[in-house]
Enzyme design. Structure first.
Site, short mmCIF file in Angstrom:
data_model
loop_
_atom_site.label_atom_id
_atom_site.label_comp_id
_atom_site.label_asym_id
_atom_site.label_seq_id
_atom_site.Cartn_x
_atom_site.Cartn_y
_atom_site.Cartn_z
N ASP A 240 0.87 -1.17 0.00
CA ASP A 240 0.00 0.00 0.00
C ASP A 240 0.92 1.23 0.00
O ASP A 240 2.11 1.14 0.28
CB ASP A 240 -0.95 0.00 1.20
C1 BGC Z 1 -4.96 3.30 -0.21
C2 BGC Z 1 -5.00 2.33 -1.34
C3 BGC Z 1 -4.82 3.06 -2.65
C4 BGC Z 1 -3.51 3.83 -2.60
C5 BGC Z 1 -3.25 4.62 -3.85
C6 BGC Z 1 -3.75 4.19 -0.25
O1 BGC Z 1 -3.86 5.24 0.64
O2 BGC Z 1 -5.00 2.62 1.04
O3 BGC Z 1 -6.22 1.63 -1.34
O4 BGC Z 1 -4.86 2.17 -3.71
O5 BGC Z 1 -3.55 4.74 -1.52
O6 BGC Z 1 -4.12 5.69 -3.94
#
Ligand code: BGC
Length: 864
Positions: A240
């Protein structure tokens, strides 16, 4: 070209420094290109209810589909497949090779900020809908990234999540203090397991949090033993965003790509560890092999590289969006058969804060700029015209948390819609950020500028970073024309520090040590509000000046040029507005009350504090119900809310966040063009205290840095049933405009062996006068189990379309999943010999048929 792509041959061509580069991203959305091996950079995009493209800021518009709880509530695998396909097509238009979706974290609590992003509280439904979505998406060559593996069930302590320990223990074995894997396996890992088995997503995103003491991104037990080992998962594992907290550990645990770039935990750190022989070329090669498979898929897909982004808008896509919005709607009550609304109705009052704003999606990374959006008011008005009814409107009471954006009412100096932004690398004048600057003084030449459509600018991407430095100064100018005269509340939040000037006068000061809040994923300030008198039709000059220097110097977790969010609306008239709305209701044949939450209550980044409807909403509902008992209540939320007035309302619909076509989809159900067939994918509790995780959720559950999952496997309806608590609306509940009769339950014998397949067969008849679709749900119970088990669990379902009077024989296929529980003493799934109860229901509490099936001989199994 793709057919020729050979992973081993390509690996051999990549110089070691490039291999190391491949282990982390470039910017927010890309992987590295390796010209030496002919590899171009892959592009990623969020998910899950659309393909936002490669910019949070000033993105190219996309289709927004209903939020996942809505799609889950359709119980419609075919619809999920078609939505997945459409997202695949949109990904092609956005030059996106990897979609960061779907989300399948189990909704442990209705409070979860991201509850709206997953399909269901039940692992079978969650995993089954996810598999269909993934199959649709990947049929277009675009990689799905199932996320967030695993137990990312709350937003509390999101950026301090390295402190957070998600501790899963079974509450049933009576061995308090011992950490059990049972809930982890049966509730939290299960949707991933089902989706991986049935759709093989090409990528997987690790969660931010720890599980039982160790961050998932470096957790060999979860990534090596379970995911890669037991399940044989071959896809690429992506972190993530800023969710990697180690170098050698995460690489050895199998985390392939650190996102976003520039790298913090890899790059030079990897080189250093290789010198010390804490990492070897073989470790790097193992990761790069997995990454190369993703490049191979990208080449196969035909999605162009480094392509300009486009939008899609075709009649077929609009129809799919509309069908999805209608099918994501659940009819909860229709006691007086007010619905569907029929010819003969002359006057309809549309009331409520969610009627004239299109709440397309929840907030955070799932949010996107829709190509277009139909509000409930617009959808209802169009349908009312068709039956010759007149529509009136009143907001009743506002429901916002942060003030609504002013998009649509702002213009640049040149008359074009939107605002104009200029960027400097040095302060353009000495007094640029002061509270009394000389606004029209000559300032130095800016280094970059850009128009924007919105009063919400999260500048983590979309800024030319070859021109604009990491620390920068920004001026945002626009002209605002209010549509109503009176006292307006304006609110500003910034990532950084700055001020808002209206007609050259300081209105909001966030320039000196502003109080930090939850805006911009935790980087920003609180929303500071001021009240100002404005006149309808008059144009006001707005100027916002900020710099991101303050948060960069504080140490930002990721690179971001700052953020500006300006909202505003006329100050609510409180009780007077409610009185006016009720009067309108009283003068109408029917009132449609569209209430609920929106993306600033339900969002990534924070959890809700309670399940109450905002502000004066409950007062509004009570007053309108009193004024006109023929009131249809449409609740639009991504997750459950309390409805203290539910007993006195005859007609209630749950609408979720419905995407582009939410208004038309809703109107199709209200006026009977579509017969509702959705069933709740989440239990709606009467009060928050009834929800199984209540005592140990979020900050309430924090104990010495641990969150204890005390309810064990008894999550969602499993928890309500074991405690004999009556929910407000049960899991699987949803009504139709027709009626169905169930009969003739039969179960086939369970064959011997440890992978048996068997079927439950029954007949459903449409006994009403209109065609409709029914979701028949098959629940299994194991009353003779050696360990306590839920009273019943959903193990299969079938959505059946029936004309009026028609009957169909329905068969639901079941397998070992339907019989087994996880026994961590044996580290295996166990199906115990004996009789199992089979329940066929129209919901988890409306059981129509009961039977039995017998397993002759116990067996255990491992793997998918
Ligand atoms: C989120 C993800 C997301 C990523 C990119 C993170 O803060 O938890 O689900 O895909 O950001 O935006």
């Amino acid at each position: 070209m793709a057919a020729e792509f050979d992973v081993e041959a390509t690996l051999a061509k990549i110089p070691l420094p490039d291999k190391i580069k491949l282990l982390s991203g470039v910017g927010w959305w890309n992987t590295h290109a390796v010209p030496a091996a002919g590899l171009q950079s892959l592009r990623m995009s969020d998910g899950p209810n659309g393909v936002r493209g490669s910019q949070f800021f000033n993105g190219v518009p996309s289709s927004c589909f209903p939020s996942s709880t809505g799609l889950g509530s359709s119980f419609d695998v075919d619809l999920a497949l078609r939505v997945g396909e459409a997202l695949g097509v949109e990904s092609h238009a956005k030059g996106c090779h990897v979609l960061l979706a779907p989300t399948v974290n189990t909704q442990r609590s209705p409070l979860g900020g991201r509850s709206f992003e997953s399909f269901a509280e039940d692992p079978h439904l969650n995993g089954t809908i996810a598999a269909a979505y993934i199959n649709g998406l990947q049929s277009k060559g675009v990689a799905a990234t199932i996320k967030h593996f695993v137990a990312n069930d709350q937003e509390f302590q999101r950026y301090r999540v390295s402190l957070l320990l998600v501790c899963v223990r079974g509450s049933t074995e009576g061995r308090v203090g011992e950490v059990s894997e049972r809930a982890l396996r049966e509730i939290y890992l299960k949707p991933f397991q089902i989706a991986i088995k049935n759709s093989n997503p090409w990528a997987l995103m690790t969660a931010y949090n720890r599980v039982n003491g160790l961050h998932v991104s470096e957790n060999p037990r979860l990534l090596v033993d379970i995911l890669r080992g037991e399940w044989g998962y071959q896809g690429t594992i992506i972190s993530d965003w800023i969710g990697v907290y180690s170098t050698a550990e995460s690489i050895k645990a199998g985390l392939d790509i650190e996102m976003p770039g520039p790298t913090v935990m890899r790059g030079k750190a990897v080189e250093r560890l290789m010198i010390a022989e804490k990492l070897f070329t073989s470790d790097i090669d193992e990761r790069v092999r997995k990454i190369l498979v993703l490049y191979k898929h990208a080449l196969d897909s035909g999605v162009p590289f480094d392509a300009p982004e486009g939008s899609i808008d075709t009649p077929e896509l609009r129809q799919l969006l509309r069908t999805a919005a209608a099918d994501a709607t659940v009819l909860l009550k229709n006691d007086k058969q007010i619905l569907p609304l029929k010819t003969g109705i002359k006057k309809i009052a549309v009331i409520g804060p969610n009627a004239k704003r299109a709440m397309t999606s929840g907030g955070g990374s799932a949010q996107l700029r829709s190509t277009y959006a139909v509000t409930p008011f617009e959808g209802i008005t169009a349908a009312a015209n068709e039956i010759g009814a007149e529509v009136t409107y009143h907001i009743g009471t506002p429901s916002h948390n942060t003030l609504p954006l002013l998009d649509g009412s702002i213009r640049q100096g040149n008359g074009e819609p939107g605002a104009y932004m200029q960027f400097w690398n040095e302060s353009p004048s000495e007094d640029f950020l002061s509270t009394s600057p000389h606004l029209h003084a000559k300032i130095s030449e800016h280094v970059w500028d850009v128009p924007t459509h919105s009063t919400n600018c999260f500048l983590a991407d979309g800024v030319d970073d070859t021109k604009v430095n990491e620390v920068c100064y920004i001026r945002y100018t626009t002209k605002f024309t209010p549509d109503e005269t009176g006292s307006w509340e304006l609110g500003l939040s910034v990532a950084g520090a700055g001020n808002l000037f209206v007609d050259s006068k300081l209105l909001i000061d966030l320039s000196t040590d502003p109080e930090q809040g939850e805006s911009f994923f935790g980087l920003g300030t609180i929303e500071k509000r001021e009240v100002i008198d404005l006149e309808a039709g008059k144009t006001y000059d707005f100027e916002i000046r900020i710099s991101n220097a303050s948060f960069v110097s504080r140490g930002s977790p990721f690179s971001c040029r700052g953020g500006i969010r300006l909202g505003g609306c006329r100050k609510s008239g409180g009780a007077r507005d409610i009185e006016e709305a009720s009067k309108l209701a009283a003068e109408s044949d029917v009132a449609i009350l569209v209430i609920g939450l929106n993306h600033d209550w339900e969002s990534e980044g924070f959890d809700r504090q309670n399940i109450d409807l905002p502000r004066l909403t409950n007062n509004l509902v009570a007053a309108v119900l009193k004024a006109n008992p023929n009131t249809v209540i449409v609740n639009q939320t991504g997750a459950p809310v309390a409805m203290p007035w539910a007993d006195s309302a005859s007609t209630i619909l749950q609408a979720f966040y419905g995407g582009n076509e939410l208004g038309n989809g809703l109107a199709d159900v209200l006026f009977g063009k579509v017969n509702p067939s959705g069933k709740l994918s989440l239990t709606f509790p009467k009060r928050l205290e009834d929800s199984p995780s209540f005592p140990s959720y979020g900050d309430r559950g924090q104990e010495l840095g641990k969150i204890l999952y005390n309810e064990g496997i008894f999550v969602g309806y499993r928890g309500f049933e074991i405690r004999k608590l009556e929910p407000l609306f049960a899991f699987g509940h949803g009504l139709s405009y027709t009626t169905f009769e169930y009969s003739g339950l039969q179960t086939s014998a369970i064959p011997a062996g440890n992978d048996p397949k068997f079927a439950v067969t029954f007949t459903i008849k449409n006994t009403g006068s209109v065609s409709g679709r029914e979701v028949a749900q098959v629940y299994i119970a194991d009353p003779q189990s050696s360990l306590p088990r839920p009273l019943k669990e959903l193990k299969g379902f079938n959505k059946v379309a029936l004309e009026a009077g028609e009957s169909k024989v329905v068969s639901v296929e079941l397998d070992r999943e339907a019989l087994s529980f996880y026994d961590d003493r044996r580290a295996a799934w166990v199906a115990e010999a004996g009789k199992f109860d089979v329940f066929v229901g129209a919901s988890s509490t409306d059981i129509k048929l009961t039977g039995e099936v017998e397993l002759e001989k116990s067996f255990t199994w491992k793997g998918l």
